[in-house]
Design an enzyme around this catalytic site. Structure first.
Site, PDB file in Angstrom:
ATOM      1  N   SER A 200     -28.589  48.015   1.977  1.00  0.00           N
ATOM      2  CA  SER A 200     -27.794  47.626   3.363  1.00  0.00           C
ATOM      3  C   SER A 200     -28.171  46.281   4.178  1.00  0.00           C
ATOM      4  O   SER A 200     -29.476  46.281   4.578  1.00  0.00           O
ATOM      5  CB  SER A 200     -27.892  48.853   4.290  1.00  0.00           C
ATOM      6  OG  SER A 200     -26.619  49.077   5.020  1.00  0.00           O
ATOM      7  N   THR A 241      -9.968  43.438   0.654  1.00  0.00           N
ATOM      8  CA  THR A 241     -10.441  42.106   1.167  1.00  0.00           C
ATOM      9  C   THR A 241     -11.830  41.825   1.265  1.00  0.00           C
ATOM     10  O   THR A 241     -12.426  42.706   2.331  1.00  0.00           O
ATOM     11  CB  THR A 241      -9.430  41.383   2.149  1.00  0.00           C
ATOM     12  OG1 THR A 241      -7.996  41.480   1.646  1.00  0.00           O
ATOM     13  CG2 THR A 241     -10.072  39.983   2.396  1.00  0.00           C
ATOM     14  N   CYS A 326     -29.701  58.288  12.361  1.00  0.00           N
ATOM     15  CA  CYS A 326     -28.424  58.900  12.087  1.00  0.00           C
ATOM     16  C   CYS A 326     -28.432  60.509  12.227  1.00  0.00           C
ATOM     17  O   CYS A 326     -27.252  61.022  12.522  1.00  0.00           O
ATOM     18  CB  CYS A 326     -28.242  58.698  10.497  1.00  0.00           C
ATOM     19  SG  CYS A 326     -28.306  57.091  10.012  1.00  0.00           S
TER      20      CYS A 326
HETATM   21  N1  PLP Z   1     -30.025  55.507   3.277  1.00  0.00           N
HETATM   22  C1  PLP Z   1     -31.179  55.311   4.197  1.00  0.00           C
HETATM   23  C2  PLP Z   1     -32.551  55.658   3.712  1.00  0.00           C
HETATM   24  C3  PLP Z   1     -31.064  54.890   5.515  1.00  0.00           C
HETATM   25  O1  PLP Z   1     -32.133  54.713   5.997  1.00  0.00           O
HETATM   26  C4  PLP Z   1     -29.697  54.702   6.093  1.00  0.00           C
HETATM   27  C5  PLP Z   1     -29.736  54.238   7.282  1.00  0.00           C
HETATM   28  O2  PLP Z   1     -30.350  54.453   8.291  1.00  0.00           O
HETATM   29  C6  PLP Z   1     -28.350  54.840   5.109  1.00  0.00           C
HETATM   30  C7  PLP Z   1     -28.929  55.523   3.795  1.00  0.00           C
HETATM   31  C8  PLP Z   1     -27.253  54.571   5.696  1.00  0.00           C
HETATM   32  O3  PLP Z   1     -26.786  53.233   5.669  1.00  0.00           O
HETATM   33  P1  PLP Z   1     -25.728  52.642   6.314  1.00  0.00           P
HETATM   34  O4  PLP Z   1     -25.357  53.127   7.600  1.00  0.00           O
HETATM   35  O5  PLP Z   1     -26.028  51.178   6.315  1.00  0.00           O
HETATM   36  O6  PLP Z   1     -24.513  52.892   5.286  1.00  0.00           O
END
Ligand code: PLP
Length: 380
Positions: A200, A241, A326
């Site tokens: 990411s 796109t 999250c």
């Molecule tokens: N996986 C891990 C280990 C993460 O730390 C995160 C975000 O904190 C994600 C997946 C999700 O990433 P994104 O929000 O960029 O899709």
């Protein structure tokens, strides 16, 4: 106003100024659509995307045509897990993952189990590490995919990736790894047995809303399925796109992550260690997770007799996290720390602090002073 100190680099990172400078012309000067095949505006945008693809590939020792750009890691995970399962479900429908994976993986596994997949969830020990014997015993000739992240977002704990890949391959399963937190912090090499991997942009000083999926092209080739229909972009996996400025930014960020890894890694590790040491000295403070196999920037601390929400509120000038960003909106205890055997009370007394390449020594000293004072105050 006093300066706000940012110690939550695992949640997101600021965009590197050089990355931003590289992106800007692609908003209004080189604004072409990378899918426009008939004119120079389109060719220029397409060239920029291909250069970024090479930069991302170079960071992880992959080939350029093994990189698929996505809107982030979450989308990459969806394409990888759903795609592999969709392609192989008639012969193999078992997926193995770990209780401490990010929700982006766990929720896709939950969804696939409603579609007929059988999902096994590996345990971890108090250090946050899986047991390779448990993995070996759980994989069968019906297993299609083993999903284990390189490094955990909450604790920074690193799993034994090449051994896991070997065990998956012995039984003919593919190995998927979430490299979102490892990228830019430690060396990643897909030739370590990785078949699918996600990254990411915003976790390594690139922009938000862009990510990449690595898909092995040979020995063995991994076939996926179209997840977003509508125009055949990105090898027919996800149409739409391309976000050229963001892709250019992710490419540039990948270039710096590769060339500056050792320089920034040493500084970050020194700062994390100093901060951690001073906080441990407050007494009855413990590190959650392995200290041997861990990212250089992350510390997750159990501070007994102090509620993490009270601590973060008592130190408003220092941005730090309780569990992962999250899930921090939810009042539930972190599933990662729970899986490592912590009680609810211990989880609610744990904080995650993650430093980054813009953290200064003065900021570390300030954070030590404020956090230790708050611990004393809250313990009464
Ligand atoms: N996986 C891990 C280990 C993460 O730390 C995160 C975000 O904190 C994600 C997946 C999700 O990433 P994104 O929000 O960029 O899709």
């Amino acid at each position: 106003m006093k300066k706000q100190i940012y110690l939550d680099y695992n949640a997101t990172t600021p965009v590197d100024q050089r990355v931003l400078d590289a992106m800007l012309p692609y908003f209004n000067i080189h604004f072409g659509n990378a899918a426009s095949k008939t004119h120079a505006h389109g060719w220029l945008a397409a060239d920029a995307v291909e250069q970024a693809r090479q930069q991302v590939a170079d960071l992880i020792n992959a080939e350029k045509d093994e990189i698929v750009f996505t809107s982030g890691t979450t989308e990459a995970i969806n394409i990888a897990l759903k795609g592999v399962w969709e392609n192989h479900k008639s012969k193999r429908n078992h997926i193995v993952t770990v209780k401490t994976e990010h929700k982006a993986v766990l929720d896709v596994c939950d969804y696939l189990s409603t579609q007929g997949a059988t999902v096994s969830y590996l345990s971890v020990n108090r250090e946050g590490i899986i047991d390779l014997h448990e993995l070996q015993n759980i994989i069968t000739d019906k297993t299609i995919l083993v999903c284990v992240m390189i490094a955990n977002n909450e604790t920074g704990v690193i799993q034994p990736i090449s051994e896991i890949a070997k065990l998956a391959h012995e039984k003919g399963a593919f190995f998927f790894t979430d490299a979102t937190q490892a990228t830019g912090k430690i060396t990643i090499d897909v030739t370590d047995g990785i078949d699918l991997m996600c990254l990411s942009g915003h976790k390594f000083y690139g922009p938000k809303g862009v990510g990449a999926l690595y898909v092995r092209r040979k020995n063995p080739r991994v076939n996926l399925a179209t997840i977003v229909h509508g125009g055949g972009h990105e090898k027919n996996l996800r149409a739409g796109t391309l976000n050229v400025p963001a892709i250019v930014g992710m490419g540039k960020a990948a270039e710096f992550a590769k060339t500056e890894l050792w320089e920034t890694g040493a500084q970050i590790s020194k700062q994390r260690t100093k901060l951690e040491q001073y906080l441990l000295d407050a007494g009855n403070v413990y590190i959650n997770g392995s200290t041997k196999n861990r990212l250089p920037n992350t510390t997750n601390l159990l501070i007994t007799n102090v509620k993490a929400d009270k601590l973060t509120a008592a130190v408003p000038l220092v941005s730090m996290a309780m569990g992962s960003a999250c899930t921090s909106a939810a009042a539930e205890p972190s599933h990662v720390l729970k899986a490592m055997g912590l009680t609810d009370e211990e989880v609610f007394s744990s904080v995650r602090i993650s430093v980054g390449k813009y953290t200064t020594d003065e900021e570390i000293d300030f954070a030590i002073e404020k956090i230790t004072a708050a611990i004393k105050l809250l313990r009464g």
